[in-house]
Write an enzyme that holds these catalytic residues in place. Structure first.
Site, mmCIF file in Angstrom:
data_model
loop_
_atom_site.group_PDB
_atom_site.id
_atom_site.type_symbol
_atom_site.label_atom_id
_atom_site.label_comp_id
_atom_site.label_asym_id
_atom_site.label_seq_id
_atom_site.Cartn_x
_atom_site.Cartn_y
_atom_site.Cartn_z
ATOM 1 C CG HIS B 196 31.732 37.224 30.171
ATOM 2 N ND1 HIS B 196 32.142 37.874 28.479
ATOM 3 C CD2 HIS B 196 31.685 39.334 30.091
ATOM 4 C CE1 HIS B 196 32.560 39.603 28.712
ATOM 5 N NE2 HIS B 196 31.989 39.814 30.082
ATOM 6 C CD GLU B 197 28.500 39.488 33.145
ATOM 7 O OE1 GLU B 197 29.201 40.389 34.263
ATOM 8 O OE2 GLU B 197 28.470 39.820 32.107
ATOM 9 C CG HIS B 200 33.359 40.242 34.515
ATOM 10 N ND1 HIS B 200 34.615 40.814 34.577
ATOM 11 C CD2 HIS B 200 32.403 40.317 33.463
ATOM 12 C CE1 HIS B 200 34.656 41.698 32.479
ATOM 13 N NE2 HIS B 200 33.174 41.642 32.376
ATOM 14 C CE1 TYR B 211 35.261 45.401 32.396
ATOM 15 C CE2 TYR B 211 33.525 47.046 32.665
ATOM 16 C CZ TYR B 211 33.809 46.217 31.629
ATOM 17 O OH TYR B 211 33.236 45.728 30.901
ATOM 18 C CD GLU B 220 34.225 43.762 29.234
ATOM 19 O OE1 GLU B 220 33.472 42.251 28.430
ATOM 20 O OE2 GLU B 220 33.347 43.268 29.909
ATOM 21 C CG ASP B 293 31.643 50.015 26.191
ATOM 22 O OD1 ASP B 293 32.027 49.288 26.775
ATOM 23 O OD2 ASP B 293 31.556 49.235 24.964
ATOM 24 C CG HIS B 298 31.323 45.646 26.369
ATOM 25 N ND1 HIS B 298 31.283 46.639 27.311
ATOM 26 C CD2 HIS B 298 31.132 44.354 26.925
ATOM 27 C CE1 HIS B 298 30.518 46.182 28.934
ATOM 28 N NE2 HIS B 298 30.874 44.376 28.583
HETATM 29 ZN ZN LIG Z 1 32.130 41.769 30.944
#
Ligand SMILES: [Zn+2]
Lengths: 122, 382
Positions: B196-197, B200, B211, B220, B293, B298
């Protein structure tokens, strides 16, 4: 929660000062809330003195390339009236802002009966 | 800039091949396509680095008509052999892991570099291996050489902060906390988090999805999709066998929940006395309007996540070869950085059509996924 002493007349159900920290975002996207309250005059004075010294009107430094970091919303209410409110990205949570959030988290986490905070059990 | 003799549509065909004998050819074709895409992107730094990795030299130079005939049979032959013969060494990752020693100082001290032996710190090992697994998915499934497509070194810092309940991408590196030990354990524990990271980073170098709001939720979702695919690729799991969970095993045993998110069933990953219930919506009817958020990035990612998982399961087989390829094609294709769900869904149907054909099972399933979650309406997807 411990009931405040009846010192405020009309609004004895609400604390004199409530400092609420709402943390959202992060990888998990979990919303967590911490709240610290104060009713006795000396503690109220300390919270407000500290809070009033922070740069509520300043634009926080943005960190456009980072993702999955936390977002903090800080609300200070006096007798349920909002006195200050600010949303900060985690990267801007430095200096006095960080101190404020740390203090609120410490008080909330230490206050097992608050019911306001999903604080880890001790 | 890229002087590929093989026309793009052919590269697309080769890149899609699932014939074992053509795997290397497919890989080089994918690399050539990527090189072309990066040129189309007009990224300023494309020139020198692309030439260094030499994508065009890996593509066979030959007469198009006969090559086309060979490739259309998808059963090997001259092109496969000549491409395999000309192929350069397979790209390998360049990983460096740092240790912040429970401070918030980045990058921390260097504790492991590419090719060095594992240390006794399981967190370092997980980060190193997870970066490797993610690199491998991108390289083998999509022919992408690292985050930027040009072999960018992969950097990670572990043991960030004190009781830090998070993992994030700071624009240059992945950063992992140890968790507080009461709600969360260490964030390197699930390879889906590492995938996941790092993804990005891929988004940053490609579509650059803002974002915030719906484009943020798509940002996301792309990371969740690729995080899940890194895990599925590692386990050689079909879409039907996969858990579709993100961050499985991150919660401690004290939390009533199996993971942080469920792609196939958003809103069901946890239901805990202390943390509450997983708040992700599963369709547009439950889209969350919030300023928290970054506009619920998310939370609302649950909607495109489910559209993806539904499509992948409907198609069957390995998701990285079907729906995952379409997601990858979409994010590396023309896309506005502030794209909304509906525009993105149409771009995805177009990408599926370009790769698999309009009447293909893949395209039908991709469209059906977006219909099911209420992003597209019947007839709107063309
Ligand atoms: Zn993320």
């Amino acid at each position: 929660m411990e009931q405040p002493a009846d010192t405020s007349g009309l609004r004895d159900a609400s604390p004199q000062v409530a400092v609420t920290v709402v943390r959202t975002g992060g990888f998990a996207g979990l919303k967590r809330t911490w709240e610290a309250t104060a009713d006795d005059p000396s503690t109220v004075g300390v919270w407000l003195g500290f809070a009033d010294s922070l740069p509520w009107g300043a634009t926080p430094r943005e960190d456009p390339r980072s993702v999955d970091r936390f977002v903090y919303r800080i609300v200070i209410a006096v007798h349920s009236e909002v006195r200050h409110e600010k949303t900060l990205p985690e990267s801007a949570l430095t200096g006095g802002w960080r101190d404020l959030v740390d203090r609120v988290q410490q008080q909330a986490d230490g206050d097992a009966g608050s019911g306001q905070s999903p604080a880890p059990p001790h | 800039m890229i002087h590929s003799i093989v026309p793009p549509y052919l590269l697309e065909k080769i890149a899609q091949t699932d014939d074992g004998r053509m795997v290397r050819a497919a890989r080089s074709a994918r690399r050539a396509l990527l090189a072309r895409d990066s040129v189309l992107d007009a990224r300023a730094t494309a020139g020198a680095e692309a030439n260094r990795t030499g994508p065009d030299s890996e593509v066979p130079h030959g007469g198009s008509p006969s090559v086309a005939a060979t490739v259309k049979r998808r059963d090997g032959g001259t092109l496969a052999e000549s491409a395999a013969g000309a192929v350069a060494a397979t790209p390998t990752p360049s990983r460096t892991i740092f240790d912040a020693h429970n401070t918030e100082q980045l990058p921390g001290t260097r504790v492991r570099t590419e090719g060095s032996d594992a240390t006794s710190d399981v967190t370092v090992t997980e980060a190193y291996d997870g970066l490797g697994a993610t690199f491998e998915l991108y390289e083998r499934a999509f022919g992408r050489n690292s985050i930027d497509g040009k072999g960018l070194p992969l950097l990670a810092t572990v043991h960030y902060g004190k009781d830090y309940d998070n993992a994030y991408w700071d624009g240059q590196r992945m950063v992992f906390g140890d968790g507080d030990g009461e709600i969360f354990g260490r964030f390197t524990a699930s390879v889906s988090v590492i995938g996941h990271e790092l993804s990005h980073g891929v988004t940053q170098f490609t579509a650059g999805l803002e974002y915030q709001g719906q484009s943020g939720a798509l940002n996301e979702s792309y990371s969740d999709v690729m995080g899940a695919l890194v895990e599925q690729f590692q386990k050689k799991q079909s879409a039907g066998e996969a858990s579709w969970l993100i961050g499985e095993g991150l919660f401690t045993a004290a939390v009533q929940g199996k993971a942080l998110r469920s792609m196939i069933s958003p809103g069901t990953a946890y239901d805990d006395d202390m943390l509450g219930k997983d708040p992700q919506p599963a369709d547009m009817a439950h889209y969350v309007d919030t300023t928290d958020d970054n506009g619920g990035v998310h939370l609302n990612s649950g909607i495109p996540n489910r559209a993806f998982a539904l499509a992948a399961i409907e198609i069957g087989g390995f998701a990285w070869e079907t729906a995952g390829q379409v997601w990858y094609d979409t994010i590396t294709g023309p896309l506005a950085s502030d794209v909304d769900f509906a525009t993105f869904a149409r771009a995805k149907v177009a990408a599926a059509t370009a790769r698999f054909g309009s009447g293909s099972a893949e395209t039908k399933a991709v469209r059906a996924g977006w219909l099911k979650v209420g992003v597209l309406e019947d007839g709107a997807a063309g």
